[in-house]
Design a protein around this motif. Structure first.
Motif, PDB file in Angstrom:
ATOM      1  N   VAL A 137      25.684  36.988  62.008  1.00 38.78           N
ATOM      2  CA  VAL A 137      26.541  36.035  61.302  1.00 38.78           C
ATOM      3  C   VAL A 137      27.524  36.783  60.408  1.00 38.78           C
ATOM      4  O   VAL A 137      28.697  36.403  60.296  1.00 38.78           O
ATOM      5  CB  VAL A 137      25.694  35.034  60.489  1.00 38.78           C
ATOM      6  CG1 VAL A 137      26.588  34.068  59.721  1.00 38.78           C
ATOM      7  CG2 VAL A 137      24.737  34.260  61.399  1.00 38.78           C
ATOM      8  N   THR A 138      27.054  37.874  59.794  1.00 34.36           N
ATOM      9  CA  THR A 138      27.942  38.711  58.983  1.00 34.36           C
ATOM     10  C   THR A 138      29.128  39.191  59.813  1.00 34.36           C
ATOM     11  O   THR A 138      30.286  39.140  59.366  1.00 34.36           O
ATOM     12  CB  THR A 138      27.174  39.935  58.436  1.00 34.36           C
ATOM     13  OG1 THR A 138      26.124  39.494  57.576  1.00 34.36           O
ATOM     14  CG2 THR A 138      28.103  40.868  57.669  1.00 34.36           C
ATOM     15  N   GLY A 143      34.847  38.765  61.203  1.00 36.36           N
ATOM     16  CA  GLY A 143      35.882  38.636  62.225  1.00 36.36           C
ATOM     17  C   GLY A 143      36.819  37.469  61.980  1.00 36.36           C
ATOM     18  O   GLY A 143      37.756  37.239  62.755  1.00 36.36           O
ATOM     19  N   GLY A 144      36.557  36.707  60.916  1.00 38.04           N
ATOM     20  CA  GLY A 144      37.446  35.612  60.540  1.00 38.04           C
ATOM     21  C   GLY A 144      37.162  34.299  61.243  1.00 38.04           C
ATOM     22  O   GLY A 144      37.920  33.328  61.081  1.00 38.04           O
ATOM     23  N   LEU A 145      36.108  34.243  62.014  1.00 39.71           N
ATOM     24  CA  LEU A 145      35.777  33.004  62.715  1.00 39.71           C
ATOM     25  C   LEU A 145      35.050  32.046  61.781  1.00 39.71           C
ATOM     26  O   LEU A 145      34.301  32.463  60.895  1.00 39.71           O
ATOM     27  CB  LEU A 145      34.892  33.300  63.931  1.00 39.71           C
ATOM     28  CG  LEU A 145      35.535  34.156  65.032  1.00 39.71           C
ATOM     29  CD1 LEU A 145      34.516  34.455  66.122  1.00 39.71           C
ATOM     30  CD2 LEU A 145      36.754  33.459  65.621  1.00 39.71           C
ATOM     31  N   LEU A 203      32.835  29.969  55.795  1.00 45.36           N
ATOM     32  CA  LEU A 203      31.420  29.607  55.922  1.00 45.36           C
ATOM     33  C   LEU A 203      31.163  28.247  55.284  1.00 45.36           C
ATOM     34  O   LEU A 203      31.536  28.005  54.133  1.00 45.36           O
ATOM     35  CB  LEU A 203      30.525  30.657  55.242  1.00 45.36           C
ATOM     36  CG  LEU A 203      29.017  30.346  55.233  1.00 45.36           C
ATOM     37  CD1 LEU A 203      28.454  30.217  56.648  1.00 45.36           C
ATOM     38  CD2 LEU A 203      28.241  31.414  54.450  1.00 45.36           C
ATOM     39  N   LYS A 204      30.518  27.374  56.055  1.00 51.88           N
ATOM     40  CA  LYS A 204      30.169  26.042  55.565  1.00 51.88           C
ATOM     41  C   LYS A 204      28.683  25.786  55.816  1.00 51.88           C
ATOM     42  O   LYS A 204      28.170  26.082  56.891  1.00 51.88           O
ATOM     43  CB  LYS A 204      30.991  24.966  56.280  1.00 51.88           C
ATOM     44  CG  LYS A 204      32.479  25.027  56.031  1.00 51.88           C
ATOM     45  CD  LYS A 204      33.208  23.934  56.817  1.00 51.88           C
ATOM     46  CE  LYS A 204      34.705  23.931  56.497  1.00 51.88           C
ATOM     47  NZ  LYS A 204      35.356  25.164  56.972  1.00 51.88           N
ATOM     48  N   PHE A 205      28.031  25.234  54.800  1.00 54.49           N
ATOM     49  CA  PHE A 205      26.647  24.770  54.977  1.00 54.49           C
ATOM     50  C   PHE A 205      26.614  23.289  54.661  1.00 54.49           C
ATOM     51  O   PHE A 205      27.033  22.860  53.586  1.00 54.49           O
ATOM     52  CB  PHE A 205      25.675  25.514  54.064  1.00 54.49           C
ATOM     53  CG  PHE A 205      24.269  24.959  54.152  1.00 54.49           C
ATOM     54  CD1 PHE A 205      23.506  25.179  55.287  1.00 54.49           C
ATOM     55  CD2 PHE A 205      23.740  24.193  53.127  1.00 54.49           C
ATOM     56  CE1 PHE A 205      22.222  24.647  55.394  1.00 54.49           C
ATOM     57  CE2 PHE A 205      22.463  23.662  53.219  1.00 54.49           C
ATOM     58  CZ  PHE A 205      21.708  23.889  54.363  1.00 54.49           C
ATOM     59  N   LEU A 206      26.094  22.509  55.615  1.00 48.54           N
ATOM     60  CA  LEU A 206      26.068  21.059  55.476  1.00 48.54           C
ATOM     61  C   LEU A 206      24.646  20.540  55.570  1.00 48.54           C
ATOM     62  O   LEU A 206      23.968  20.722  56.582  1.00 48.54           O
ATOM     63  CB  LEU A 206      26.932  20.403  56.554  1.00 48.54           C
ATOM     64  CG  LEU A 206      26.955  18.864  56.580  1.00 48.54           C
ATOM     65  CD1 LEU A 206      27.557  18.306  55.284  1.00 48.54           C
ATOM     66  CD2 LEU A 206      27.744  18.365  57.792  1.00 48.54           C
ATOM     67  N   ARG A 207      24.204  19.898  54.512  1.00 48.67           N
ATOM     68  CA  ARG A 207      22.935  19.159  54.522  1.00 48.67           C
ATOM     69  C   ARG A 207      23.243  17.746  54.993  1.00 48.67           C
ATOM     70  O   ARG A 207      23.969  17.007  54.328  1.00 48.67           O
ATOM     71  CB  ARG A 207      22.322  19.138  53.126  1.00 48.67           C
ATOM     72  CG  ARG A 207      21.107  18.220  53.010  1.00 48.67           C
ATOM     73  CD  ARG A 207      20.661  18.075  51.554  1.00 48.67           C
ATOM     74  NE  ARG A 207      19.556  17.141  51.432  1.00 48.67           N
ATOM     75  CZ  ARG A 207      19.016  16.762  50.269  1.00 48.67           C
ATOM     76  NH1 ARG A 207      19.513  17.237  49.133  1.00 48.67           N
ATOM     77  NH2 ARG A 207      18.003  15.914  50.252  1.00 48.67           N
TER      78      ARG A 207
END
Length: 233
Positions: A137-138, A143-145, A203-207
């Motif tokens: 993931v790093t 890589g900008g994705l 980076l997004k984290f969604l609960r």
């Protein structure tokens, strides 16, 4: 996008204890005892001897679940009972679909056998269970994705507390900023909040509220909007 995934066992295993206590699955004394068990679990993960670490870590998880053959609750959705162990759900509609000759022809798999969970394959891949994939993931983030990590908040087996923990722990240029960032309510079609979102750069984290391990099954409209936003940015 990673949905309710096991990515970094070292970071995620201790969160079984946190999640179970917050959701009333265990009492405070059990919570305190299991904290020590999961510290031992992490110490064994660090040794790299996966058969031993997997065994001990699963013993700690089983203390919450009860009998793995007939667990106290559905590991994929704590609101439900496990009516069809060990997978908990009745997957016969999927089985019927995948064994239909017409469907097999369309998929180009004529004459092949279908199993919803092949235990031989499962066993062969156990050596990967305790490996951390966070460095992958790093690399993706570097890589900008865009990376979206989402977790249904009623899932136990890959619970949202574990997802929150490993996304905070993943190393990248904006790690400190991401750790310090708070959640904002995430709405769909102006209705009440469908989830809580934490986002920094790519980076997004969604609960996802009121969803289990399989978010699209529990919240199809919400899942579709989530993917639309992720794909279309």
């Amino acid at each position: 996008a990673i949905g309710n995934g096991l990515v970094d066992p070292y970071t995620q295993y201790p969160e079984y204890d946190t999640f179970a206590y917050e959701n009333g699955l265990i009492k405070k004394p059990e919570y305190e005892v299991l904290k020590g068990a999961f510290k031992a679990c992490d110490a064994l993960i660090n040794t790299g001897i996966w058969p031993i670490s997997l065994e001990l870590c699963q013993v700690a998880v089983t203390a919450i679940l009860g009998n793995p053959i007939k667990p106290r609750f559905n590991v994929y959705d704590i609101r439900e009972s496990c009516d069809h162990p060990p997978m908990c759900y009745d997957f016969s509609p999927a089985d019927n679909l995948m064994t239909d000759p017409a469907i097999q022809k369309i998929l180009g798999v004529e004459g092949r056998k279908w199993k919803e969970c092949n235990m031989l394959v499962h066993t062969a891949m156990l050596g990967d269970w305790m490996k951390s994939l966070s460095k992958k993931v790093t690399d993706i983030l570097a890589g900008g994705l865009d990376v979206l990590v989402y977790s249904g908040d009623k899932d136990f087996i890959c619970n949202w507390r574990g997802g929150e923990a490993w996304t905070n722990a993943v190393e990248w240029d904006h790690q400190a900023e991401f750790q310090a960032s708070g959640y904002v309510y995430w709405n769909v079609d102006g209705e009440k909040a469908a989830g809580a979102l934490k986002a920094v750069e790519n980076l997004k984290f969604l609960r996802v509220y009121d969803a289990g391990h399989m978010v699209p099954m529990n919240q199809p409209v919400v899942a579709l909007e989530m993917l639309h936003e992720f794909i279309l940015n």
